[in-house]
Scaffold this active site. Structure first.
Site, short mmCIF file in Angstrom:
data_model
loop_
_atom_site.label_atom_id
_atom_site.label_comp_id
_atom_site.label_asym_id
_atom_site.label_seq_id
_atom_site.Cartn_x
_atom_site.Cartn_y
_atom_site.Cartn_z
N SER A 15 3.27 17.53 25.87
CA SER A 15 2.08 18.84 24.59
C SER A 15 0.94 17.65 24.86
CB SER A 15 2.81 17.87 23.36
OG SER A 15 4.78 18.46 23.21
N GLY A 16 1.00 16.76 24.95
CA GLY A 16 -0.60 15.99 25.33
C GLY A 16 -1.19 16.00 26.92
N GLU A 35 3.67 15.74 36.98
CA GLU A 35 4.34 15.52 36.34
C GLU A 35 5.61 15.92 37.33
OE1 GLU A 35 5.74 15.84 32.88
OE2 GLU A 35 7.69 15.60 34.01
N CYS A 43 8.86 17.47 24.03
CA CYS A 43 9.34 18.08 22.32
C CYS A 43 9.83 19.85 23.33
CB CYS A 43 7.65 18.56 22.27
SG CYS A 43 7.61 19.69 20.92
N CYS A 48 11.91 18.81 20.44
CA CYS A 48 11.72 19.00 19.18
C CYS A 48 11.91 20.70 19.26
CB CYS A 48 10.01 19.66 18.86
SG CYS A 48 9.23 17.67 18.11
N LYS A 51 15.84 21.36 19.68
CA LYS A 51 16.74 20.38 18.73
C LYS A 51 16.84 21.60 17.46
CE LYS A 51 14.17 19.00 15.62
NZ LYS A 51 13.88 17.64 15.72
N TYR A 99 4.53 27.37 30.11
CA TYR A 99 3.40 25.84 30.51
C TYR A 99 2.63 25.76 31.51
CZ TYR A 99 3.65 23.42 25.70
OH TYR A 99 3.96 22.96 24.74
N TYR A 178 15.70 9.18 12.56
CA TYR A 178 15.29 10.74 12.99
C TYR A 178 15.92 11.35 13.68
CZ TYR A 178 9.90 10.91 11.79
OH TYR A 178 8.85 10.96 11.58
N GLU A 182 19.08 13.91 12.39
CA GLU A 182 19.67 15.51 12.74
C GLU A 182 20.41 15.35 13.50
OE1 GLU A 182 15.76 15.47 14.50
OE2 GLU A 182 14.69 16.26 13.08
N ASP A 304 3.28 9.32 22.77
CA ASP A 304 3.46 8.41 22.32
C ASP A 304 4.38 7.34 23.69
OD1 ASP A 304 5.36 10.83 20.90
OD2 ASP A 304 7.50 10.73 21.85
N THR A 312 4.83 15.36 18.07
CA THR A 312 3.93 16.78 19.41
C THR A 312 2.60 16.71 18.14
OG1 THR A 312 4.98 16.97 20.78
CG2 THR A 312 4.37 18.72 19.78
N HIS A 436 6.81 32.26 -9.02
CA HIS A 436 8.42 32.27 -9.61
C HIS A 436 8.86 33.17 -8.88
CE1 HIS A 436 11.18 31.25 -12.83
NE2 HIS A 436 11.47 32.56 -12.58
N GLU A 441 8.07 25.71 -7.02
CA GLU A 441 7.01 25.83 -8.33
C GLU A 441 7.26 24.78 -8.79
OE1 GLU A 441 8.53 28.64 -11.45
OE2 GLU A 441 10.56 29.21 -10.16
P1 NDP Z 1 13.79 5.79 15.54
O1 NDP Z 1 13.15 4.13 15.79
O2 NDP Z 1 13.60 6.43 14.68
O3 NDP Z 1 15.26 5.29 15.03
C1 NDP Z 1 15.95 4.44 15.82
C2 NDP Z 1 17.18 3.77 14.77
O4 NDP Z 1 17.95 3.20 15.61
C3 NDP Z 1 16.82 3.47 13.73
O5 NDP Z 1 18.06 3.29 12.46
C4 NDP Z 1 17.55 1.83 14.31
O6 NDP Z 1 17.76 0.76 13.27
C5 NDP Z 1 18.59 2.13 14.83
N1 NDP Z 1 18.68 0.90 16.02
C6 NDP Z 1 17.67 0.37 16.47
N2 NDP Z 1 18.30 -0.53 17.44
C7 NDP Z 1 19.41 -0.29 17.57
C8 NDP Z 1 20.86 -1.43 17.74
N3 NDP Z 1 19.99 -1.94 18.97
N4 NDP Z 1 21.67 -0.64 17.36
C9 NDP Z 1 21.87 -0.14 16.18
N5 NDP Z 1 21.03 0.70 15.92
C10 NDP Z 1 19.73 0.97 16.26
O7 NDP Z 1 14.04 6.40 16.61
P2 NDP Z 1 14.99 7.50 16.95
O8 NDP Z 1 14.95 8.31 18.21
O9 NDP Z 1 15.63 8.15 15.90
O10 NDP Z 1 13.23 8.73 16.54
C11 NDP Z 1 12.16 8.30 17.84
C12 NDP Z 1 10.76 9.12 17.06
O11 NDP Z 1 10.66 10.17 17.89
C13 NDP Z 1 10.77 8.79 16.01
O12 NDP Z 1 10.02 7.39 15.35
C14 NDP Z 1 9.70 10.54 15.66
O13 NDP Z 1 8.07 9.54 15.72
C15 NDP Z 1 10.23 10.93 16.67
N6 NDP Z 1 11.56 12.21 15.92
C16 NDP Z 1 10.54 13.11 15.46
C17 NDP Z 1 11.32 14.53 14.63
C18 NDP Z 1 10.80 14.93 13.41
O14 NDP Z 1 9.50 14.94 13.69
N7 NDP Z 1 11.61 15.90 13.07
C19 NDP Z 1 12.26 14.43 15.49
C20 NDP Z 1 12.90 12.88 16.11
C21 NDP Z 1 12.11 12.51 16.58
P3 NDP Z 1 17.03 0.34 11.93
O15 NDP Z 1 16.13 0.80 11.18
O16 NDP Z 1 17.77 -1.30 11.75
O17 NDP Z 1 15.43 -0.51 12.97
#
Ligand code: NDP
Length: 453
Positions: A15-16, A35, A43, A48, A51, A99, A178, A182, A304, A312, A436, A441
């Site tokens: 995206s970027g 690329e 994304c 995204c 998903k 793209y 996330y 999800e 990222d 994104t 309403h 609301e």
């Molecule tokens: P996150 O960093 O949000 O979550 C990672 C999860 O894994 C946390 O719950 C973390 O626990 C856990 N974890 C990390 N290391 C370990 C380990 N060794 N053992 C067990 N658990 C572990 O990463 P995601 O991959 O879910 O998402 C990455 C990014 O992508 C997000 O931050 C977001 O910016 C983006 N994203 C956005 C979406 C949206 O806008 N809808 C959708 C998907 C991704 P703890 O909390 O304890 O650290």
């Protein structure tokens, strides 16, 4: 001026990178982009977009059940993953083509190759050629990471989900962020028996606690077998297919598949960055200033790979600001404050600004909050609840945070986000007449704070 092949060489077609290349080329700059995978990046190809299509697919079972309550004679049959997957792949092929055409139409030269930095003004491509450029923009994104534990290779990561040839009957999802939440909801909706382990006390760390609690409750009620404070102790190949997993909660069972959603890491390895003097942070991210410039003046980085706000629309903002700064002579920092976002769990979560917990650490606040059964699902006999919450500064009356757990919360927070970003006060919300009957609301009808903090 030194004689470079290009004014800008972009590494990464997500995206970027694509946005920066197109907008820079529109200023008359000579632009190339490399690329090494599919155009569109995380994304479009493995994030995204696919998903969200999977979210839509996963909601039909419940929609069919609701339709019966509304008098329709329908029954959901079985979900056919291969039919959906072939439609999904066709759509991703189409988008990738879009793209590519956008870049070609903007006169950006495309190299389907991996690029490595050779010096401050040149990159070496995997075909062995070297290209020079006045500016280099790194937009290589990130990748999912597995935890460092024995047999971690037995688990999938999110990239693999879109390549599945069939749906597993059971899946263990590890993580509480996330992606874990999800996909727990998506796969549960598609009929997979989902178990989720999260090591912490509550999923979606960092977000508003009340919202997190409601989402976790609803996920469990919806069928996700969520285990908090739980991690994998041991995983081994199960007899036949699948993975045998011992959990720290004493569970010991086989799953058809395990998904690690344990975070993502910036794509900075083996790019020659350190040799050039580009600063790399503790998490492997490229360190940039507020204009996305690295420690090497001709090299910039966005998205990222810089691990600022990994979304994104933020990468696109950073791309636009980079072009303003470098090609239009208007130094433009990116505003990373008050970014609305959504988590596509079921129920969906839309959020902007400070959580109640973060806000009350900063200043005295009033909390306005309501939770209720929405009309649509209540009629169908479902116990779903939604939540609308405003965190208000006592001193300025401004809305510091708005948190919505509800169907289509992502759509709602986009609009509420405009008001919050403009600095709307609680009284501005109060002056707005309710629409309403809607769920949102409630955002303009909450009269009395539930708490002061
Ligand atoms: P996150 O960093 O949000 O979550 C990672 C999860 O894994 C946390 O719950 C973390 O626990 C856990 N974890 C990390 N290391 C370990 C380990 N060794 N053992 C067990 N658990 C572990 O990463 P995601 O991959 O879910 O998402 C990455 C990014 O992508 C997000 O931050 C977001 O910016 C983006 N994203 C956005 C979406 C949206 O806008 N809808 C959708 C998907 C991704 P703890 O909390 O304890 O650290």
């Amino acid at each position: 001026m030194a004689d470079f092949d290009y004014d800008l060489f972009v590494i990464g077609g997500g995206s970027g990178g694509v946005r920066a290349a197109r907008v820079a080329a529109a200023t008359g700059a000579r632009v190339a982009l490399a690329e090494d995978s599919r155009m569109g990046g995380t994304c479009v190809i493995r994030g995204c977009v696919p998903k969200k299509l999977m979210v839509f697919a996963s909601e039909y079972r419940e929609t069919c059940a609701d339709a019966r309550a509304y008098g329709w004679d329908v029954t959901a049959g079985d979900f056919d993953w291969s039919r959906f997957a072939s439609q999904l792949n066709a759509e991703l092929d189409r988008l990738e083509g879009v793209y590519r055409k956008l870049l070609q139409g903007s006169d950006v030269e495309i190299f389907d190759a991996r690029a490595r930095l050779a010096d401050a003004h040149s990159v070496t491509l995997s075909d062995g050629t070297t290209k020079t450029a006045k500016h280099i923009l790194i937009a290589t994104g990130g990748r999912p990471v597995r935890p460092d534990m024995p047999n971690a290779h037995l688990g999938m990561v999110s990239d693999d989900l879109f390549q599945m040839t069939s749906l597993p009957k059971s899946m263990l999802i590890v993580g509480g962020g996330y992606i874990a939440c999800e996909f727990a909801c998506i796969l549960n909706g598609l009929g997979v028996e989902v178990t989720q382990f999260y090591r912490g006390a509550q999923i979606l760390r960092g977000f508003d606690e009340e919202a997190r609690g409601l989402i976790a409750d609803q996920m469990q009620e919806g069928g996700v077998d969520l285990h908090l404070g739980t991690d994998i102790v041991e995983m081994t190949p199960a007899g036949g297919v699948g993975v045998q997993v011992k959990g720290s909660n004493g569970m010991d069972r086989a799953y058809d598949a395990v998904l690690f959603a344990t975070g993502r890491a910036p794509n900075t390895t083996d790019m020659g960055l350190e040799d050039l003097g580009v600063d790399i942070g503790r998490r492997g991210e490229i360190v940039v200033d507020r204009f996305s410039q690295t420690a090497v003046p001709s090299i910039y980085a966005i998205g990222d790979v810089t691990n600022r706000v990994n979304l994104t629309p933020v990468a696109i903002r950073e791309a636009m600001a980079f072009v303003e700064t470098v090609f239009k002579g208007t130094p433009t920092p990116v505003d990373h404050d008050l970014i609305p976002s959504a988590v596509f769990t079921q129920p969906e979560f839309g959020t902007i600004g400070l959580s109640e917990e973060d806000a009350r650490d900063l200043e005295p606040v009033e909390i306005y909050c309501t939770s209720f059964r929405p009309m649509r699902s209540a009629f169908a006999g479902r116990a779903d609840r939604v939540l609308m919450k405003l965190v208000v500064s006592k001193a300025t009356r401004k809305i510091l945070g708005c948190h919505i757990v509800a169907p289509n919360a992502g759509e709602m927070i986009q609009l509420a986000g405009i008001a919050v970003k403009m600095g709307a006060t609680k009284e501005d919300f109060d002056r707005t007449v309710a629409v309403h009957p809607t769920m949102s609301e409630e955002l303009v009808t909450m009269k009395t704070p539930v708490r002061m903090a």
